[in-house]
Design an enzyme around this catalytic site. Structure first.
Site, PDB file in Angstrom:
ATOM      1  N   ARG A 280       2.026  12.453   3.391  1.00 36.35           N
ATOM      2  CA  ARG A 280       1.964  12.426   1.932  1.00 36.35           C
ATOM      3  C   ARG A 280       1.088  13.545   1.386  1.00 36.35           C
ATOM      4  NH1 ARG A 280       3.252   6.759   1.071  1.00 36.35           N
ATOM      5  NH2 ARG A 280       2.717   5.851  -0.850  1.00 36.35           N
TER       6      ARG A 280
ATOM      7  N   ARG B 268       0.394   5.619  -9.214  1.00 36.42           N
ATOM      8  CA  ARG B 268       0.940   6.034  -7.911  1.00 36.42           C
ATOM      9  C   ARG B 268       1.945   7.168  -8.084  1.00 36.42           C
ATOM     10  NH1 ARG B 268       3.486   0.909  -5.909  1.00 36.42           N
ATOM     11  NH2 ARG B 268       4.232   2.127  -4.165  1.00 36.42           N
TER      12      ARG B 268
HETATM   13  P1  AMP Z   1       3.703   2.654  -0.019  1.00 37.09           P
HETATM   14  O1  AMP Z   1       4.098   1.299   0.433  1.00 37.09           O
HETATM   15  O2  AMP Z   1       4.237   3.747   0.861  1.00 37.09           O
HETATM   16  O3  AMP Z   1       3.987   2.922  -1.471  1.00 37.09           O
HETATM   17  O4  AMP Z   1       2.109   2.737   0.154  1.00 37.09           O
HETATM   18  C1  AMP Z   1       1.232   1.862  -0.525  1.00 37.09           C
HETATM   19  C2  AMP Z   1      -0.159   2.451  -0.579  1.00 37.09           C
HETATM   20  O5  AMP Z   1      -0.655   2.653   0.752  1.00 37.09           O
HETATM   21  C3  AMP Z   1      -0.268   3.820  -1.230  1.00 37.09           C
HETATM   22  O6  AMP Z   1      -0.355   3.755  -2.644  1.00 37.09           O
HETATM   23  C4  AMP Z   1      -1.555   4.350  -0.592  1.00 37.09           C
HETATM   24  O7  AMP Z   1      -2.696   3.750  -1.165  1.00 37.09           O
HETATM   25  C5  AMP Z   1      -1.425   3.844   0.839  1.00 37.09           C
HETATM   26  N1  AMP Z   1      -0.696   4.823   1.682  1.00 37.09           N
HETATM   27  C6  AMP Z   1       0.514   4.668   2.257  1.00 37.09           C
HETATM   28  N2  AMP Z   1       0.863   5.761   2.965  1.00 37.09           N
HETATM   29  C7  AMP Z   1      -0.155   6.642   2.836  1.00 37.09           C
HETATM   30  C8  AMP Z   1      -0.388   7.964   3.309  1.00 37.09           C
HETATM   31  N3  AMP Z   1       0.511   8.615   4.060  1.00 37.09           N
HETATM   32  N4  AMP Z   1      -1.570   8.547   2.974  1.00 37.09           N
HETATM   33  C9  AMP Z   1      -2.484   7.913   2.220  1.00 37.09           C
HETATM   34  N5  AMP Z   1      -2.316   6.685   1.715  1.00 37.09           N
HETATM   35  C10 AMP Z   1      -1.162   6.041   2.001  1.00 37.09           C
END
Ligand code: AMP
Length: 216
Positions: free
Chosen positions: A90, A173
């Site tokens: 990310r 986000r």
């Molecule tokens: P997601 O389910 O992919 O939307 O991820 C939910 C949350 O997890 C994000 O808003 C971040 O806080 C954290 N997160 C997930 N993947 C990453 C990543 N590659 N780097 C940093 N934080 C992450």
């Protein structure tokens, strides 16, 4: 050689849904950084406690923590043939770390499908999303509600709204995504690995486009 597919796309575009489908059809492991963090949160591990403070605010968890979690995960035997990476990398630092990791395995990122949609569509989609507690099956209150309200069609567990799927956090986000993850789009485009997919289409059509593009 193992196959690694990085799925890129903003929150709410349907990336998780497509990653699951792709993992089933390709038999490659589905590695979702968000799911890994949520698992740690549920099990109240040190990593989970640390991640929670960032996740609740819609911010990214620091790179070093995220990178070492992914390194552990893709070193497991079920990733020997490769993986569908969902939500990682990310940031540019994570992309570099991934390239180094895969080079150690004698592999590389093979393709990067980028699922896109306009920001207004994303807010509506992500903020209506409900997730099953047991296995993370995904529903949408308007576009794809479970047959019985609050109950997962597949495993019967409770369906809930993730703290970070509430509208204020979703908006944050999406902003974080455009600031921190967009450089990766250009990075993979330059590398000739980016495949753009229109994420405003119905789920089945997105899957069709994705599979057709990957075949090519
Ligand atoms: P997601 O389910 O992919 O939307 O991820 C939910 C949350 O997890 C994000 O808003 C971040 O806080 C954290 N997160 C997930 N993947 C990453 C990543 N590659 N780097 C940093 N934080 C992450």
């Amino acid at each position: 050689m193992a196959t690694y597919i990085v799925l890129l796309g903003p929150p709410g575009v349907g990336k998780g849904t497509q990653a699951r489908i792709l993992s089933e059809t390709s038999k490659l492991a589905h590695v979702s950084s968000g799911d890994l963090f949520r698992e740690n949160l549920k099990n109240e591990t040190e990593l989970g406690k640390l991640a929670k403070s960032f996740m609740d605010k819609g911010e990214l968890v620091p790179d070093d923590v995220t990178i070492s979690m992914i390194r552990d995960r893709i070193s497991r035997p079920d990733c020997e043939a490769g993986a569908i990476l969902d939500g990682f990398p990310r940031t540019p630092a994570q992309a570099t770390a991934l390239e180094d990791m895969l080079a150690e395995f004698g592999s590389e990122v093979n393709a990067v499908p980028y699922i896109t949609a306009a920001e207004s569509v994303l807010v509506e989609r992500a903020s209506g999303r409900w997730t099953c507690k047991a296995q993370g099956h995904i529903y949408h209150e308007k576009f794809n509600p479970p047959k019985q309200a609050g109950v997962c069609d597949i495993d019967g567990s409770e369906v809930y709204q993730r703290e970070d799927d509430k509208v204020e956090t979703v908006t944050k986000r999406i902003r974080v995504y455009f600031e921190q993850t967009m450089p990766l789009v250009e990075h993979y485009r330059t590398a000739g690995k980016l495949i753009e997919i229109d994420g405003t289409q119905p789920v089945e059509q997105v899957t069709k486009d994705l599979l057709a593009a990957l075949k090519r």
